[in-house]
Each structure stands twice: as C-alpha cells, then as structure tokens.
Design an enzyme around this catalytic site. Structure first.
Site, mmCIF file in Angstrom:
data_model
loop_
_atom_site.group_PDB
_atom_site.id
_atom_site.type_symbol
_atom_site.label_atom_id
_atom_site.label_comp_id
_atom_site.label_asym_id
_atom_site.label_seq_id
_atom_site.Cartn_x
_atom_site.Cartn_y
_atom_site.Cartn_z
ATOM 1 N N LYS A 206 -1.342 -1.118 -4.117
ATOM 2 C CA LYS A 206 -2.388 -0.096 -4.122
ATOM 3 C C LYS A 206 -1.654 1.227 -4.168
ATOM 4 C CE LYS A 206 -5.763 1.593 -0.615
ATOM 5 N NZ LYS A 206 -6.334 2.761 -1.247
ATOM 6 N N TYR B 124 0.867 -1.187 0.000
ATOM 7 C CA TYR B 124 0.000 0.000 0.000
ATOM 8 C C TYR B 124 0.896 1.227 0.000
ATOM 9 C CZ TYR B 124 -3.801 3.175 1.550
ATOM 10 O OH TYR B 124 -4.711 4.185 1.664
#
Ligand code: MN9
Length: 292
Positions: free
Chosen positions: A162, A134
C-alpha cells in the site's frame, strides 16, 4: 484470497467515552459495502490503531471478521513498533480468517534495513497469509527506496504494498519492476493520477464515506472516460480539502455520525473539529446527498 481492488481503510467505532464500540462495526461495514467497495483494511492509520492497545486492536479484528468474513476481502493491518505485537496481531488475523495482513515498518526508533526485513519475515511466519507492506513515509518516518521495497518483496509471501505517498514516478517504477506484485495507491486526492498511470487498486480513508467515487474513477479510467474520472476526482478533492481542515478522521467520523452510522469521536489527543470547518463539511454533505 485478495479479490477486488478498492478497499476502505476502515475507521474504528468508539463510544462517547473513547472505548472501542463493537456495536458500531456492523452499521459501518454495511454502509461502506453499500457504496460498492470490495473490501476492508482494518486497524491502520485511519483506524487510529496507533492509539490503541494490542488487545483493543485484536478485539476489533475479531469482531470485524465475525461480522464481515465471507462478505468482502478483509485485510488486517498488524503493524506495530514491536515485532512481538505485530506477530501477535498477525496470529489473531490468521485465526479470524482474514485474507491478508499488512504492516507499516516498525516505527519510532530508526531501525536498520535488516531489522525491518526481519520484522516483515516474522509477520509472514506468524500470519501464514499474504503480506502487504504499508509504505507511508510521512507518518512512519521510514522512506523505503524502490530497491529496498523490492528487496523486501523478494520473499514470495510479501505480495504487494500500500503506497501512501505522492511520488507517482516511484509508484510506476515499482509496478513496472515487480509485475507479479500488487500495488495499491493510498493518497486519495490523486487516485486518478495513479489509476491513469496504472494501479492495482486503492486503499484510503475517504473510502469510508465516498467509496463509490473511487470505484467510479477506476471504472471510468478502464473505459477511457477521462472527463468522468476527472469529475469524480474533483468531487473527492472538494471533500478532502474540507477534511484537511476538520482533520481527516474527525471529519469522516462527524459525517458518518450525522448520517446515523454511530462511529463516535476520535480518540484523544485528536480533538473535535472546529466550527468553521464543520460548517463547511455540513454544507458539502448536504449539497452532495450525504445527510442520512
Ligand atoms: O493511506 C490515508 N492517509 C493517511 C491512507 O491516513 C495519512 C489517506 O487515505 C488520506 O487520509 C487521504 C486524505 O489526505 O488521502
């Protein structure tokens, strides 16, 4: 297995006293899935995970999996400041039947790259599940360059990232450099930009309320209907402009509570939205059919 491409960065339901409200999980999941999104990304930034103890996060991950396992793709965000907390949560995710785990780099201290790499490998060992990095430099302070992100992804268990930033050049570069990995765009206000340049999907906070809009943008881009995609991004951005005034999570929680989905307030130090911003949000919700 990670199936689908549009995942809501799920809010965490709290009671009025600010404690985790496990009874709020089912109505929120039912609503989000009714909008057509393909899965849930739990205990991330939108889920206020940074404001929760490891035990609270594990409780949410367990309750969510019990309700939603088998209904949609489930991704557990397990990122933490300490490797021990992240690996403990990764073990919870494995035991609960999640499809994948995800993690921000370790935050607060300025760790060197070896520390960050070792942290991700420890998470992969503990989870025995695919790992999604992330990358959200605005909040973590760790801005991983393209070569560094690709280096982390050399381990086959690190399956993607992400990407919550605004640099579409870097996003395209990552996808072109690692075609076997999955890159999910996380800046909702420019999802169309990412979709137009190529994305494996999106994961965002506003998908808790308007997930159908992002499914619609992805579908419209695939069909070559730029006008439709632009219209949908415009709808999302009119809402996001207001949410930036209420606070994104306080505003989303207000909207869902108003629609009868009991997610409660955000946890302190987040405060309730101010009246002027709330009036704008209520008007947008009424005008767009989100009044419950
Ligand atoms: O990555 C979210 N980012 C943050 C997820 O929480 C900082 C986004 O979904 C934003 O909330 C959204 C609105 O700015 O793009």
């Amino acid at each position: 297995m990670i199936s689908g491409s549009i995942f809501a960065a799920m809010l965490t339901p709290f009671g009025e006293d600010g404690s985790f409200n496990e009874h709020g999980v089912a109505p929120l999941v039912d609503y989000i899935l009714s909008t057509g999104v393909h899965g849930l990304y739990a205990s991330g930034s939108t889920g206020e995970s940074i404001l929760q103890s490891r035990e609270e996060r594990a409780h949410l991950l367990t309750v969510l999996a019990e309700y939603a396992r088998g209904k949609c793709t489930l991704i557990a965000h397990v990122g933490a400041a300490s490797t021990g907390d992240a690996t403990a949560l990764a073990e919870t995710a494995k035991a609960s039947g999640y499809d994948a785990v995800s993690a921000v780099p370790p935050y607060y201290y300025k760790h060197n790259f070896d520390d960050i790499n070792t942290y991700y490998l420890a998470i992969a060992d503990a989870a025995e599940l695919p790992v999604i990095i992330y990358n959200i430099p605005a909040l973590t302070g760790t801005d991983l360059s393209t070569p560094k992100l690709l280096e982390l992804m050399r381990d086959p268990r690190i399956v993607g990232a992400k990407f919550t930033a605004t640099d579409l050049f870097q996003f395209q570069e990552l996808r072109a450099s690692a075609p076997s990995k999955k890159f999910y765009f996380g800046t909702d206000e420019m999802f169309l930009g990412a979709a137009a340049m190529g994305t494996d999907g999106g994961i965002g906070s506003t998908y808790n309320l308007i997930g159908d809009v992002y499914v619609g943008i992805e579908t419209a881009v695939q069909a070559g209907d730029v006008d439709k995609a632009r219209q949908l991004q415009g709808k999302a951005n009119a809402l996001i402009a207001i949410l930036l005034q209420t606070g994104v999570m306080p505003g989303l929680k207000h909207a869902l509570n108003r629609m009868g989905i009991p997610v409660g307030p955000c946890r302190a130090p987040f405060s309730a939205p101010e009246k002027g911003a709330l009036d704008l949000l209520n008007k947008w919700l009424d005008d767009n059919g989100y009044s419950g």
